[in-house]
Enzyme design. Structure first.
Site, PDB file in Angstrom:
ATOM      1  CE1 TYR A   1       5.854 -11.631  -3.841  1.00 61.88           C
ATOM      2  CE2 TYR A   1       8.061 -10.680  -3.949  1.00 61.88           C
ATOM      3  CZ  TYR A   1       6.946 -10.522  -4.164  1.00 61.88           C
ATOM      4  OH  TYR A   1       6.298  -9.174  -4.586  1.00 61.88           O
ATOM      5  CG  MET A   2       8.410 -16.466   2.512  1.00 60.94           C
ATOM      6  SD  MET A   2      10.181 -16.994   2.496  1.00 60.94           S
ATOM      7  CE  MET A   2      10.366 -18.491   3.378  1.00 60.94           C
TER       8      MET A   2
END
Length: 183
Positions: A45-46
């Site tokens: 998850y960025m």
């Protein structure tokens, strides 16, 4: 990717699953077909430091699925039902590219997942360390107005397998995992 995953919106119900093998046996008896057996899915998850949106409502995720060999770039939100994915060639390279652009990984985890198709629905069986096992009943669509109908159909389908509202998990895996890290 299968037509089961085509659409901009996803109707989904997630349930805590006490006995995955029993559920798999019931799925097979109901005529479900296995799409991806015993996959390991790694999610990154960025987020960007200048991102104005709140983490619970919008997610940018890079996913690597093995042994299926599928890599995806997934954006969920801002509406809870919005979910779009596109195949990418290399998950690690994509994470590196986003890092170069100033993003950082706020969460990285791997889950075990099997995906079954039952009529127009897809059902996933997930196992996550620290969280346990889950069954997700879902369908994708481009027609947002169909979501309430699909949620009703999913609730009925899940009830056929013995799931009730007490088994329902309202949070997504990202939220659940981030909450375990806070403990």
């Amino acid at each position: 990717m299968s037509e089961h995953f085509q659409g901009k919106f996803e109707a989904e119900l997630k349930y805590h699953l006490q006995n995955p093998q029993k559920f798999i046996n019931e799925l097979k008896k109901a005529g479900a077909t296995l799409f991806t057996p015993e996959n390991k899915e790694t999610d990154w998850y960025m987020e960007h430091k200048n991102t104005e949106f709140s983490a619970p409502t919008i997610s940018l995720c890079v996913r690597k699925m093995l042994p299926a060999g599928i890599n995806l770039l997934i954006v969920k939100g801002p509406d809870l039902s919005q979910c779009e994915a596109v195949r990418i060639e290399d998950a690690g390279k994509t994470v590196s590219m986003f890092t170069t652009l100033g993003y950082h990984c706020i969460l990285n985890y791997t889950k075990s997942r099997e995906i079954y198709f039952l009529d127009k629905f897809h059902i996933t069986i997930d196992k996550l360390d620290k969280l346990g096992s889950f069954a997700e009943f879902a369908i994708m669509t481009d027609d947002q107005s169909k979501l309430p109908l699909y949620i009703d159909q999913l609730r009925h389908l899940a009830a056929n397998f013995g799931f009730t509202d007490k088994d329902l998990e309202e949070n997504n895996y990202k939220t659940l995992m981030l909450n375990t890290l806070k403990l």
